[in-house]
Design an enzyme around this catalytic site. Structure first.
Site, PDB file in Angstrom:
ATOM      1  N   TYR A   1     -12.093  -1.787  -4.060  1.00 47.86           N
ATOM      2  CA  TYR A   1     -12.737  -1.947  -2.982  1.00 47.86           C
ATOM      3  C   TYR A   1     -14.215  -1.720  -2.656  1.00 47.86           C
ATOM      4  O   TYR A   1     -14.751  -1.639  -1.738  1.00 47.86           O
ATOM      5  CB  TYR A   1     -12.064  -1.299  -2.019  1.00 47.86           C
TER       6      TYR A   1
ATOM      7  N   LYS B   1       0.865  -1.076  -0.173  1.00 52.48           N
ATOM      8  CA  LYS B   1      -0.013  -0.035  -0.011  1.00 52.48           C
ATOM      9  C   LYS B   1       1.012   1.179  -0.119  1.00 52.48           C
ATOM     10  O   LYS B   1       2.041   1.249   0.301  1.00 52.48           O
ATOM     11  CB  LYS B   1      -0.840  -0.157   1.148  1.00 52.48           C
TER      12      LYS B   1
ATOM     13  N   ASN C   1      -2.177  -0.428   7.020  1.00 53.72           N
ATOM     14  CA  ASN C   1      -1.532  -1.556   7.664  1.00 53.72           C
ATOM     15  C   ASN C   1      -0.757  -2.254   6.689  1.00 53.72           C
ATOM     16  O   ASN C   1      -0.599  -3.404   6.813  1.00 53.72           O
ATOM     17  CB  ASN C   1      -3.081  -2.489   7.766  1.00 53.72           C
TER      18      ASN C   1
ATOM     19  N   HIS D   1      -2.133  -5.587   1.291  1.00 56.44           N
ATOM     20  CA  HIS D   1      -3.286  -6.066   0.908  1.00 56.44           C
ATOM     21  C   HIS D   1      -3.155  -7.569   0.415  1.00 56.44           C
ATOM     22  O   HIS D   1      -2.104  -7.894  -0.308  1.00 56.44           O
ATOM     23  CB  HIS D   1      -4.267  -5.249  -0.325  1.00 56.44           C
TER      24      HIS D   1
ATOM     25  N   GLU E   1      -9.154 -10.094  -8.619  1.00 60.09           N
ATOM     26  CA  GLU E   1      -8.230  -9.294  -8.068  1.00 60.09           C
ATOM     27  C   GLU E   1      -7.033  -9.186  -8.924  1.00 60.09           C
ATOM     28  O   GLU E   1      -6.360  -8.129  -9.325  1.00 60.09           O
ATOM     29  CB  GLU E   1      -8.040  -9.430  -6.548  1.00 60.09           C
TER      30      GLU E   1
END
Ligand code: IDP
Ligand code: MG
Length: 143
Positions: free
Chosen positions: A51, A11, A114, A117, A128
């Site tokens: 998302y 990320k 975080n 993914h 995805e």
């Protein structure tokens, strides 16, 4: 055991913090292989679409804002049980609830930021991966 492919994303915060290598070496030392990789700067529309399953959740707009704030590294990880193994290496969504030694516990800032993914099931992994890669982009290991 099944040979699987799963989508991994490093990320924006982790790319900006220059810790791509630390994260990739955790995948590699766990026996997962990188079968495809590319840097991407997501548009607002792409992040919203990726998302979309979380559209109604209170954190959706914060998540989309985060995922568009800078480049990301998208990867296809390959290995036996790659989907579940990647999730185990990542740790729980909230870094504070993750197990020590996982990427999110060791490197995550908070539940949104975080660091990584990872796809959560075979169907989501397939969708995805197709979101970011054409079949020809994926280079399975030749033993
Ligand atoms: P996962 O990434 O562990 O699969 P999901 O529930 O699919 O977790 O949520 C997708 C992403 O949305 C998370 O990685 C995190 O960045 C963000 N997120 C999830 N739950 C929350 C929350 O309660 N507050 C803020 N952000 C969240
Ligand atoms: Mg998820």
């Amino acid at each position: 055991m099944t040979l699987e492919h799963t989508l991994s994303i490093i990320k924006p915060g982790a790319v900006r913090r220059n810790i791509i290598g630390q994260i990739i070496s955790r995948f590699e030392s766990s026996g997962l292989r990188i079968a495809a990789a590319r840097m991407v700067r997501l548009s607002q529309e792409q992040a919203e679409q990726f998302y979309a399953v979380h559209r109604e959740r209170p954190f959706y707009s914060e998540l989309v804002a985060y995922m568009t704030e800078g480049p990301i590294l998208v990867m296809v990880l390959e290995g036996e049980d790659a989907i579940a193994r990647n999730r185990a290496i990542m740790g729980s969504t909230d870094p504070q609830k993750a197990t020590p030694g996982t990427i999110r516990f060791d490197l995550g800032k908070n539940t949104t930021r975080n660091t990584v993914h990872g796809s959560d099931a075979p169907e989501t992994a397939e969708a995805e991966i197709a979101f970011f890669f054409k079949p020809d982009d994926i280079c399975p290991r030749h033993e």
